[in-house]
Design an enzyme around this catalytic site. Structure first.
Site, short mmCIF file in Angstrom:
data_model
loop_
_atom_site.label_atom_id
_atom_site.label_comp_id
_atom_site.label_asym_id
_atom_site.label_seq_id
_atom_site.Cartn_x
_atom_site.Cartn_y
_atom_site.Cartn_z
N GLY A 10 0.83 -1.20 0.00
CA GLY A 10 0.00 0.00 0.00
C GLY A 10 0.86 1.24 0.00
O GLY A 10 2.09 1.18 0.00
N PHE A 11 0.20 2.36 0.05
CA PHE A 11 0.88 3.65 -0.02
C PHE A 11 1.83 3.84 1.18
O PHE A 11 3.05 3.96 1.01
CB PHE A 11 -0.21 4.73 -0.10
CG PHE A 11 0.21 6.09 0.34
CD1 PHE A 11 1.31 6.71 -0.25
CD2 PHE A 11 -0.50 6.76 1.32
CE1 PHE A 11 1.69 7.99 0.16
CE2 PHE A 11 -0.13 8.02 1.73
CZ PHE A 11 0.98 8.63 1.15
N ASP A 31 0.42 -8.78 1.44
CA ASP A 31 -0.57 -7.88 0.87
C ASP A 31 -1.44 -8.67 -0.10
O ASP A 31 -0.91 -9.48 -0.88
CB ASP A 31 0.14 -6.72 0.14
CG ASP A 31 -0.76 -5.52 -0.05
OD1 ASP A 31 -1.83 -5.68 -0.67
OD2 ASP A 31 -0.40 -4.42 0.40
N LEU A 76 -0.50 -2.65 8.86
CA LEU A 76 -1.07 -1.54 8.08
C LEU A 76 -2.15 -2.01 7.12
O LEU A 76 -2.76 -1.19 6.44
CB LEU A 76 0.04 -0.82 7.28
CG LEU A 76 0.84 0.25 8.05
CD1 LEU A 76 1.76 -0.37 9.07
CD2 LEU A 76 1.65 1.09 7.09
N THR A 95 -12.42 -6.80 6.30
CA THR A 95 -10.96 -6.68 6.28
C THR A 95 -10.45 -6.11 7.59
O THR A 95 -9.51 -6.64 8.19
CB THR A 95 -10.52 -5.74 5.13
OG1 THR A 95 -11.11 -6.21 3.93
CG2 THR A 95 -9.02 -5.68 5.00
N ALA A 117 -1.72 0.43 12.77
CA ALA A 117 -2.09 1.68 12.11
C ALA A 117 -3.58 1.94 12.34
O ALA A 117 -4.42 1.13 11.99
CB ALA A 117 -1.81 1.59 10.61
N TYR A 149 -16.19 2.67 8.87
CA TYR A 149 -14.72 2.65 8.86
C TYR A 149 -14.19 3.08 10.23
O TYR A 149 -13.36 2.40 10.83
CB TYR A 149 -14.20 3.57 7.75
CG TYR A 149 -12.71 3.72 7.76
CD1 TYR A 149 -11.89 2.62 7.55
CD2 TYR A 149 -12.10 4.95 7.98
CE1 TYR A 149 -10.50 2.75 7.57
CE2 TYR A 149 -10.74 5.10 7.99
CZ TYR A 149 -9.94 4.00 7.79
OH TYR A 149 -8.57 4.12 7.81
N LYS A 153 -12.07 0.69 12.86
CA LYS A 153 -10.73 1.00 13.37
C LYS A 153 -10.77 1.20 14.89
O LYS A 153 -9.82 0.86 15.59
CB LYS A 153 -10.14 2.22 12.66
CG LYS A 153 -9.86 2.02 11.19
CD LYS A 153 -8.99 0.81 10.88
CE LYS A 153 -7.54 0.96 11.27
NZ LYS A 153 -6.70 -0.18 10.78
#
Ligand code: UDP
Length: 345
Positions: A10-11, A31, A76, A95, A117, A149, A153
């Site tokens: 990922g980024f 990933d 992450l 996920t 994260a 979301y 988290k």
């Protein structure tokens, strides 16, 4: 040090992989390429200390082996991006909740330090300025997908702190505030890559709502420095840290600055939230981190300001053989998108 990075294609994960390799660590990435891209780590593929598995973190057999072999887990892997959250809440919840549960359970089995994260979204629509780590989060109704979301988290954070308390799992939680920089894609809604791409193409910059909502954008290189330093700090274990810039900008001003720095002839257009996302969409007006805690513990503060960030993203998109600029259109309004198969979006 042998590091395992979930979501390492990922980024942020790919920038973290680079930083850890640069300081001599062994790095393994897992990933499933759902939102990550192999191109993000392709330049690392020949490195003798770099290994990767294209697999989901919910594959417990693979995760068991990878966790048993590492010294430290940087978790992450997550479904991110407000646009993705609104379009595909099932994927986001599965996920983020199921995936983290597997990572924690296996991390606890081998007692490996776990750096999780998280996100400033967990503060929800609280109007506190700035947000300190122990402040209340105020989440919206379950009928508004955006909050799924934040809730997923927040659940990750609860689970990590519970594993720390009951099983002595060494965990560190990092709340990222609008991390941006080269390699971030606008495909899942993030504003800076979308604006830069629009400006370089000479298309209108799509400001949602009245553009008076503000954010603090944080350079990915600064974020990675914080992640690495926190993971080395014994006193960080069992704690939550905000990681973000305190330079606040409205989205309207961000659009204008992007146009100026990209030397673009683009205009700015205003799109109602209900067209951009869905009816009843709730946005945060302001979101500013209190970074006293991380500053006092490890002396971290951001070094790249917003103009520096925009300049780097513009340069990256221009130098990427133009492919980032020519690539697929950013998603259009939600009504159009909902008719497209998920793989095409
Ligand atoms: N936004 C916008 N135009 C876009 C994409 C996003 O005006 O093309 C707005 C979005 O509504 C939000 C802000 O920019 O107010 C930041 O959006 P992003 O998804 O990057 O991060 P968020 O802070 O919402 O997680």
């Amino acid at each position: 040090m042998k590091a395992l990075i979930t979501g390492g294609c990922g980024f942020i994960g790919s920038h973290l992989a680079e930083a850890l390799l640069a300081r001599g660590d062994q790095v393994t990435v897992i990933d499933d390429l759902s939102t990550g891209r192999f191109e993000n780590v392709a330049h690392l593929a020949g490195h003798p200390s770099f290994h990767f598995a294209i697999e989901s973190i919910t594959n417990e057999t693979v995760m068991d082996r990878l966790v048993s072999e590492c010294d430290r887990i940087y978790h992450l892997a997550a479904a991110v991006g407000v646009d993705l959250v609104v379009r595909d809440p099932v994927h986001v919840l599965e996920t983020n909740v199921k995936g983290t549960e597997v990572v924690l359970r296996i991390g606890a089995r081998y007692r490996k330090k776990l750096i999780l994260a998280s996100t400033s979204e967990v503060y929800g629509k609280s109007t506190a300025i700035p947000f300190a780590e122990d402040d209340d989060g105020i989440l919206g109704a379950t009928t508004r997908s955006r909050w799924s979301y934040a809730c997923s988290k927040a659940m990750d954070e609860f689970m990590a702190l519970a594993y720390h308390k009951q099983m002595a799992l060494p965990v560190i939680i990092m709340r990222f505030f609008n991390t941006v920089g080269p390699r971030q894609t606008g495909r899942y809604g993030m504003v800076i890559p979308r604006f830069v791409k629009q400006a370089l193409r000479g298309e209108p910059l799509t400001v949602y709502g009245d553009g008076q909502q503000s954010r603090c954008f944080t350079y990915v290189g600064d974020v990675v420095k914080a992640v690495v330093a926190l993971s080395e700090e014994p006193a960080a274990v069992g704690q939550v840290f905000n990681i973000g810039s305190t330079e606040e900008v409205t989205i309207e001003e961000l659009a204008r600055r992007t146009i100026t720095l990209a030397d673009s002839a683009s205009e700015v257009v205003y799109i109602p939230y209900k067209e951009a996302y869905e009816a009843g969409f709730e946005d945060m007006r302001r979101r500013v981190p209190d970074i006293t805690k991380i500053g006092s513990l490890i002396g971290w503060a951001p070094t790249v300001d917003l103009d520096g960030i925009l300049t780097r993203v513009i340069e990256h998109m221009r130098s990427d053989n133009g492919s980032a600029v020519k690539g697929a259109e950013p998603p259009g309004p939600a009504m159009e998108r909902s008719h497209r198969p998920i793989e095409d979006r």
